[in-house]
Write a protein that holds these residues in place. Structure first.
Motif, mmCIF file in Angstrom:
data_model
loop_
_atom_site.group_PDB
_atom_site.id
_atom_site.type_symbol
_atom_site.label_atom_id
_atom_site.label_comp_id
_atom_site.label_asym_id
_atom_site.label_seq_id
_atom_site.Cartn_x
_atom_site.Cartn_y
_atom_site.Cartn_z
ATOM 1 N N ASP A 1 6.489 -0.302 -3.952
ATOM 2 C CA ASP A 1 7.863 -0.440 -4.442
ATOM 3 C C ASP A 1 8.454 0.921 -4.822
ATOM 4 O OD1 ASP A 1 10.217 -1.647 -5.250
ATOM 5 O OD2 ASP A 1 9.474 -2.157 -7.252
ATOM 6 N N GLY A 2 8.363 1.853 -3.880
ATOM 7 C CA GLY A 2 8.971 3.159 -4.100
ATOM 8 C C GLY A 2 8.168 4.073 -5.001
ATOM 9 N N SER A 3 6.844 4.006 -4.930
ATOM 10 C CA SER A 3 5.993 4.850 -5.773
ATOM 11 C C SER A 3 6.214 6.327 -5.485
ATOM 12 C CB SER A 3 4.515 4.512 -5.547
ATOM 13 O OG SER A 3 4.219 3.199 -5.972
ATOM 14 N N THR A 4 6.103 7.134 -6.544
ATOM 15 C CA THR A 4 6.199 8.594 -6.396
ATOM 16 C C THR A 4 4.876 9.275 -6.735
ATOM 17 O OG1 THR A 4 7.064 8.772 -8.660
ATOM 18 C CG2 THR A 4 8.670 8.638 -6.864
ATOM 19 N N ASP A 5 3.855 8.475 -7.073
ATOM 20 C CA ASP A 5 2.530 9.035 -7.335
ATOM 21 C C ASP A 5 1.682 8.885 -6.070
ATOM 22 O OD1 ASP A 5 1.913 6.347 -7.250
ATOM 23 O OD2 ASP A 5 0.990 6.273 -9.247
ATOM 24 N N ALA A 6 0.374 8.796 -6.213
ATOM 25 C CA ALA A 6 -0.524 8.734 -5.051
ATOM 26 C C ALA A 6 -0.795 7.316 -4.563
ATOM 27 C CB ALA A 6 -1.852 9.416 -5.391
ATOM 28 N N SER A 7 -0.014 6.331 -5.028
ATOM 29 C CA SER A 7 -0.275 4.938 -4.648
ATOM 30 C C SER A 7 -0.232 4.725 -3.140
ATOM 31 C CB SER A 7 0.730 4.004 -5.317
ATOM 32 O OG SER A 7 0.582 4.011 -6.713
ATOM 33 N N ARG A 8 0.748 5.339 -2.469
ATOM 34 C CA ARG A 8 0.852 5.148 -1.019
ATOM 35 C C ARG A 8 -0.321 5.783 -0.286
ATOM 36 N NH1 ARG A 8 6.800 7.148 0.245
ATOM 37 N NH2 ARG A 8 6.495 8.171 -1.768
ATOM 38 N N LEU B 1 3.092 -2.066 3.312
ATOM 39 C CA LEU B 1 4.504 -2.335 3.537
ATOM 40 C C LEU B 1 5.338 -1.571 2.526
ATOM 41 C CD1 LEU B 1 4.242 -6.234 3.850
ATOM 42 C CD2 LEU B 1 4.280 -4.588 5.732
ATOM 43 N N ARG B 2 6.563 -1.206 2.923
ATOM 44 C CA ARG B 2 7.494 -0.521 2.030
ATOM 45 C C ARG B 2 8.896 -1.042 2.279
ATOM 46 N NH1 ARG B 2 7.279 5.591 3.321
ATOM 47 N NH2 ARG B 2 8.512 5.716 1.408
#
Length: 290
Positions: free
Chosen positions: A41-48, A65-66
């Protein structure tokens, strides 16, 4: 190739701290006929990056998915994105900071196979403090409010959920038939955070019989950065619950639902407003006395 029996959906927003542990608890299930959809949901950390590593390690089983352009759209819209891509006829959710026990899917699939009239099954959550070495509070479980290991027809569990004191369905602890999810229209995108799950489960509890089990199938991690803890710290719980109940009252009225269910929601709203008013009066009185 036949579609998987179960679609597992993990939504994540800046959840790098606990995400791998959640994913591992899915991949470690004794029941293996599932797909895992990780919805960012639009992560800015290392989640992706963490998610992408699992996709590479488990091709065909794990997908990432994004939202378009990597947007942040909130918890409900993100769960719905996962549902739009789900191939299984059963659906399970896991929050990115929670953990399943290894037999969770096997037990729940067996129950729904044994109980064809049930649209959903849920059990207890372990309120999990012990994951922290320095934890002061003890792990515990909530009262179910009903006799376990049996089916309940609507609207019994719906009225139980309104009380807000018992263990009722949770996103990490339930398994649902996809047909039921589709029937109630999935999650309400207007609810981006708190009570987004209760909105969905209220609809589900009114729509189909539910099996309530005595088992503990997941660990609900307690930590200060969770959505629940953040809301409580900000004193926003009552406001969020009032918004949910007001939405629910309109939902029931628009669908001409059971009159007793409508009256029960209106009573709950009145009680909550009275409680908030009394709390405000007490705070004002304390300030005057200082």
């Amino acid at each position: 190739m036949a579609p998987p029996r179960v679609s597992v959906i993990i939504i994540v927003f800046n959840g790098e701290t606990y995400l791998a542990e959640a994913i591992d608890s899915v991949l470690g299930q004794t029941f293996t006929d599932f797909e895992l959809l990780i919805v960012d949901d639009g992560s800015t950390d290392a989640s992706r990056e963490i998610s992408a590593a699992y996709v590479e390690a488990h091709p065909g089983r794990v997908r990432l998915l994004r939202h378009p352009e990597g947007a942040n759209r909130g918890m409900s819209a993100t769960r719905n994105l996962g549902l739009a891509h789900a191939q299984g006829d059963l659906v399970a959710f896991l929050d990115a900071d929670d953990v399943w026990v290894p037999g969770k899917l096997a037990d729940q699939v067996a129950i729904l196979e044994r109980e064809p009239s049930a649209g959903m099954v849920y059990g207890r959550a372990l309120i999990w403090h012990d994951w922290r070495p320095d934890a002061v509070e003890q792990d515990f479980v909530y009262d179910l409010g009903v006799e376990p290991d049996q089916i309940y027809r609507p609207p019994h569990l719906f009225h139980l959920q309104l009380k807000n004191v018992y263990q009722t369905p949770t996103s990490s602890g339930s398994l649902l038939r996809k047909s039921l999810v589709d029937e109630v229209g999935g999650f309400e995108a207007a609810f981006k955070g708190m009570f987004e799950d209760q909105v969905f489960y209220a609809k589900a509890l009114l729509a189909a019989p539910t099996y309530v089990a005595d088992a503990v199938w997941f660990k609900y991690r307690q930590h200060p950065t969770s959505a629940t803890a953040t809301s409580a710290a900000a004193g926003a719980d009552d406001r969020a619950r009032l918004r949910y109940l007001t939405w629910l009252s309109r939902y029931l009225a628009n669908r001409r639902a059971d009159p007793e269910a409508q009256r029960a929601v209106r009573r709950t709203i009145a009680d909550l407003r009275l409680s908030r008013a009394k709390g405000f009066a007490r705070r004002v009185l304390r300030k005057v006395r200082r």
